[in-house]
Design a protein around this motif. Structure first.
Motif, mmCIF file in Angstrom:
data_model
loop_
_atom_site.group_PDB
_atom_site.id
_atom_site.type_symbol
_atom_site.label_atom_id
_atom_site.label_comp_id
_atom_site.label_asym_id
_atom_site.label_seq_id
_atom_site.Cartn_x
_atom_site.Cartn_y
_atom_site.Cartn_z
ATOM 1 N N MET A 243 19.622 -42.924 28.666
ATOM 2 C CA MET A 243 20.328 -43.567 27.564
ATOM 3 C C MET A 243 19.918 -43.031 26.183
ATOM 4 S SD MET A 243 20.417 -47.641 26.803
ATOM 5 C CE MET A 243 21.136 -48.304 25.290
ATOM 6 N N PRO A 244 18.613 -42.804 25.914
ATOM 7 C CA PRO A 244 18.231 -42.368 24.562
ATOM 8 C C PRO A 244 18.908 -41.088 24.096
ATOM 9 C CG PRO A 244 16.308 -43.166 25.723
ATOM 10 C CD PRO A 244 17.422 -43.117 26.732
ATOM 11 N N VAL A 245 19.068 -40.100 24.984
ATOM 12 C CA VAL A 245 19.681 -38.857 24.532
ATOM 13 C C VAL A 245 21.141 -39.072 24.159
ATOM 14 C CG1 VAL A 245 20.469 -37.964 26.783
ATOM 15 C CG2 VAL A 245 19.780 -36.373 24.988
ATOM 16 N N GLN A 246 21.812 -40.022 24.821
ATOM 17 C CA GLN A 246 23.191 -40.329 24.471
ATOM 18 C C GLN A 246 23.262 -40.987 23.093
ATOM 19 O OE1 GLN A 246 25.507 -39.136 26.392
ATOM 20 N NE2 GLN A 246 24.080 -38.550 28.024
ATOM 21 N N VAL A 247 22.303 -41.859 22.807
ATOM 22 C CA VAL A 247 22.240 -42.480 21.479
ATOM 23 C C VAL A 247 21.958 -41.426 20.414
ATOM 24 C CG1 VAL A 247 20.933 -44.101 20.024
ATOM 25 C CG2 VAL A 247 21.547 -44.731 22.375
ATOM 26 N N ASP A 248 21.014 -40.539 20.699
ATOM 27 C CA ASP A 248 20.637 -39.509 19.729
ATOM 28 C C ASP A 248 21.801 -38.575 19.404
ATOM 29 O OD1 ASP A 248 18.118 -40.622 19.758
ATOM 30 O OD2 ASP A 248 17.229 -39.069 21.035
ATOM 31 N N ARG A 249 22.636 -38.292 20.392
ATOM 32 C CA ARG A 249 23.771 -37.399 20.145
ATOM 33 C C ARG A 249 24.793 -38.034 19.205
ATOM 34 N NH1 ARG A 249 24.710 -35.449 26.442
ATOM 35 N NH2 ARG A 249 22.935 -34.010 26.546
ATOM 36 N N GLU A 250 24.958 -39.339 19.326
ATOM 37 C CA GLU A 250 25.922 -40.037 18.481
ATOM 38 C C GLU A 250 25.344 -40.435 17.132
ATOM 39 O OE1 GLU A 250 29.124 -40.395 19.265
ATOM 40 O OE2 GLU A 250 28.708 -39.297 21.133
ATOM 41 N N ARG A 251 24.048 -40.658 17.087
ATOM 42 C CA ARG A 251 23.405 -41.119 15.858
ATOM 43 C C ARG A 251 22.094 -40.356 15.638
ATOM 44 N NH1 ARG A 251 23.105 -46.286 13.280
ATOM 45 N NH2 ARG A 251 21.972 -45.917 11.338
ATOM 46 N N PRO A 252 22.194 -39.076 15.262
ATOM 47 C CA PRO A 252 20.972 -38.295 15.030
ATOM 48 C C PRO A 252 20.129 -38.943 13.930
ATOM 49 C CG PRO A 252 22.918 -36.877 15.079
ATOM 50 C CD PRO A 252 23.421 -38.288 15.033
ATOM 51 N N GLY A 253 18.837 -38.944 14.137
ATOM 52 C CA GLY A 253 17.948 -39.483 13.117
ATOM 53 C C GLY A 253 17.594 -40.941 13.284
ATOM 54 N N LEU A 254 18.244 -41.639 14.204
ATOM 55 C CA LEU A 254 17.898 -43.031 14.465
ATOM 56 C C LEU A 254 16.527 -43.065 15.135
ATOM 57 C CD1 LEU A 254 19.032 -45.979 14.363
ATOM 58 C CD2 LEU A 254 19.715 -45.641 16.746
ATOM 59 N N THR A 255 15.573 -43.743 14.513
ATOM 60 C CA THR A 255 14.208 -43.727 15.029
ATOM 61 C C THR A 255 14.084 -44.571 16.284
ATOM 62 O OG1 THR A 255 13.627 -45.544 13.544
ATOM 63 C CG2 THR A 255 13.180 -43.304 12.774
ATOM 64 N N SER A 256 13.335 -44.082 17.253
ATOM 65 C CA SER A 256 13.190 -44.803 18.514
ATOM 66 C C SER A 256 11.888 -44.405 19.189
ATOM 67 C CB SER A 256 14.378 -44.518 19.438
ATOM 68 O OG SER A 256 14.376 -43.162 19.857
ATOM 69 N N ARG A 257 11.490 -45.243 20.157
ATOM 70 C CA ARG A 257 10.358 -44.948 21.027
ATOM 71 C C ARG A 257 10.727 -45.366 22.443
ATOM 72 N NH1 ARG A 257 9.239 -42.811 16.977
ATOM 73 N NH2 ARG A 257 7.312 -42.891 15.756
ATOM 74 N N VAL A 258 10.134 -44.686 23.420
ATOM 75 C CA VAL A 258 10.310 -45.032 24.825
ATOM 76 C C VAL A 258 8.959 -45.423 25.399
ATOM 77 C CG1 VAL A 258 10.960 -44.194 27.114
ATOM 78 C CG2 VAL A 258 12.278 -43.472 25.114
ATOM 79 N N VAL A 259 8.904 -46.620 25.992
ATOM 80 C CA VAL A 259 7.694 -47.112 26.659
ATOM 81 C C VAL A 259 8.020 -47.257 28.136
ATOM 82 C CG1 VAL A 259 5.976 -48.942 26.798
ATOM 83 C CG2 VAL A 259 7.021 -48.385 24.578
ATOM 84 N N LEU A 260 7.260 -46.586 28.976
ATOM 85 C CA LEU A 260 7.472 -46.675 30.418
ATOM 86 C C LEU A 260 6.247 -47.286 31.083
ATOM 87 C CD1 LEU A 260 9.083 -43.208 31.282
ATOM 88 C CD2 LEU A 260 10.247 -45.387 30.864
ATOM 89 N N PRO A 261 6.428 -48.367 31.826
ATOM 90 C CA PRO A 261 5.325 -48.861 32.644
ATOM 91 C C PRO A 261 5.251 -48.059 33.929
ATOM 92 C CG PRO A 261 7.195 -50.329 32.860
ATOM 93 C CD PRO A 261 7.614 -49.225 31.917
ATOM 94 N N ASP A 262 4.063 -47.793 34.390
ATOM 95 C CA ASP A 262 3.878 -46.992 35.589
ATOM 96 C C ASP A 262 3.838 -47.894 36.820
ATOM 97 O OD1 ASP A 262 3.130 -44.391 36.839
ATOM 98 O OD2 ASP A 262 1.319 -45.512 37.350
ATOM 99 N N PRO A 263 4.499 -47.558 37.932
ATOM 100 C CA PRO A 263 5.370 -46.380 38.071
ATOM 101 C C PRO A 263 6.833 -46.789 37.926
ATOM 102 C CG PRO A 263 4.830 -47.266 40.219
ATOM 103 C CD PRO A 263 4.223 -48.208 39.214
ATOM 104 N N VAL A 264 7.569 -46.084 37.097
ATOM 105 C CA VAL A 264 9.001 -46.335 37.001
ATOM 106 C C VAL A 264 9.835 -45.183 37.546
ATOM 107 C CG1 VAL A 264 8.861 -47.927 35.049
ATOM 108 C CG2 VAL A 264 9.096 -45.495 34.610
ATOM 109 N N ILE A 265 9.248 -44.007 37.608
ATOM 110 C CA ILE A 265 9.973 -42.860 38.147
ATOM 111 C C ILE A 265 9.274 -42.449 39.433
ATOM 112 C CG2 ILE A 265 10.829 -40.535 37.714
ATOM 113 C CD1 ILE A 265 11.946 -42.663 35.837
ATOM 114 N N HIS A 266 9.826 -42.836 40.571
ATOM 115 C CA HIS A 266 9.184 -42.547 41.841
ATOM 116 C C HIS A 266 9.181 -41.041 42.111
ATOM 117 C CE1 HIS A 266 8.812 -46.723 42.790
ATOM 118 N NE2 HIS A 266 10.105 -46.920 42.617
#
Length: 282
Positions: A243-266
């Motif tokens: 999802m973040p890359v889709q947001v970034d493409r439409e709204r470049p410069g919108l500040t964001s962070r991604v927090v992942l709890p482990d394990p989320v990507i098996h």
């Protein structure tokens, strides 16, 4: 891009070192992925308070992940930051129901029925977040598409949708992702036990969710520019390539962070290109 590096092994070393140093099994371990350094939860929060969007991933049925999400929301609220909570669990067409709940116009039993019609996991996993939003009058945002639409795309592909079904959706959903995110979709696809000849449909359904949730998030931000939005969604959508890359493409410069709890990507490896922070509980 080389998203999936050797971080998992490094993270496990950090966990072991932290446990040995503290002899404590309730300590938060937060790793800042930019430099692979352990930071305190408070340090992470200091960074999160400065951005417009915070994606907090989850494994849907992991209670610890929802505790983390609520903790982040509580800390931001305590800091006086105007908040909204975007949720994969509700479609955008549920927005009126969400608004009535936050305004205190729907009782708990009635809203639980609305929740169950939207999401098929127990109320207990998300109930504390939804109750906190109501108690503190924090807006909830339905980000997703109707379940029957996403299921139809997963079965038959985006091209199978009627004109009416496409009316509120982003145009031309295709499985156009980079190599590393494609690898993650393939892992997720295999865990669903689906047949190989429907992979494209499965991928299009994932992209439909990513692009639609990005669209609804940006629509909310456009109308409410003063609010920080915490996005609660599965790890495969929260990761930067989702999802973040889709947001970034439409709204470049919108500040964001991604927090992942482990394990989320098996069976995957997480690097700074995927997320900003990795939270490990033990």
């Amino acid at each position: 891009m080389k998203r999936f590096g050797r971080f998992v092994g490094i993270a496990l070393v950090l966990v072991a070192a932290a446990l040995a140093a503290r002899n404590c099994f309730s300590h938060d371990l937060v790793v800042r992925l930019a430099d692979l350094r352990e930071v305190s939860f408070e340090q992470m929060m200091g960074d999160l308070r400065r951005v417009a969007v915070i994606y907090v991933g989850e494994v849907h049925d992991n209670p610890d992940h929802h505790v983390l999400q609520l903790r982040i929301i509580r800390e931001l609220h305590r800091a006086g930051i105007p908040l909204a909570i975007g949720m994969e669990m509700f479609a955008a067409e549920s927005q009126q129901d969400l608004d009535r709940w936050v305004a205190g116009k729907t009782d708990r039993a009635a809203f639980q029925r609305i929740y169950r019609s939207s999401w098929n996991l127990p109320w207990s996993l998300y109930g504390d977040i939804l109750l906190f939003a109501r108690d503190k009058r924090i807006p909830l945002i339905g980000l997703n598409v109707p379940r029957d639409v996403s299921q139809k795309v997963a079965r038959q592909g985006f091209a199978s949708l009627t004109e009416d079904e496409r009316r509120e959706l982003p145009p031309n959903i295709t499985c156009d992702v980079d190599e590393s995110y494609m690898a993650m979709i393939r892992r997720s696809y295999s865990s669903h036990g689906a047949s190989a000849n429907t992979f494209r449909n499965f991928c299009e359904a994932q992209m439909l969710w990513n692009k639609s949730m990005a669209y609804h998030l940006l629509e909310y931000i456009r109308k409410n520019p003063g609010r920080t939005v915490v996005v609660i969604t599965g790890g495969g959508h929260a990761i930067r390539g989702g999802m973040p890359v889709q947001v970034d493409r439409e709204r470049p410069g919108l500040t964001s962070r991604v927090v992942l709890p482990d394990p989320v990507i098996h069976d995957g490896r997480i690097t700074a290109e995927d997320a900003d922070y990795l939270w490990l509980s033990h």
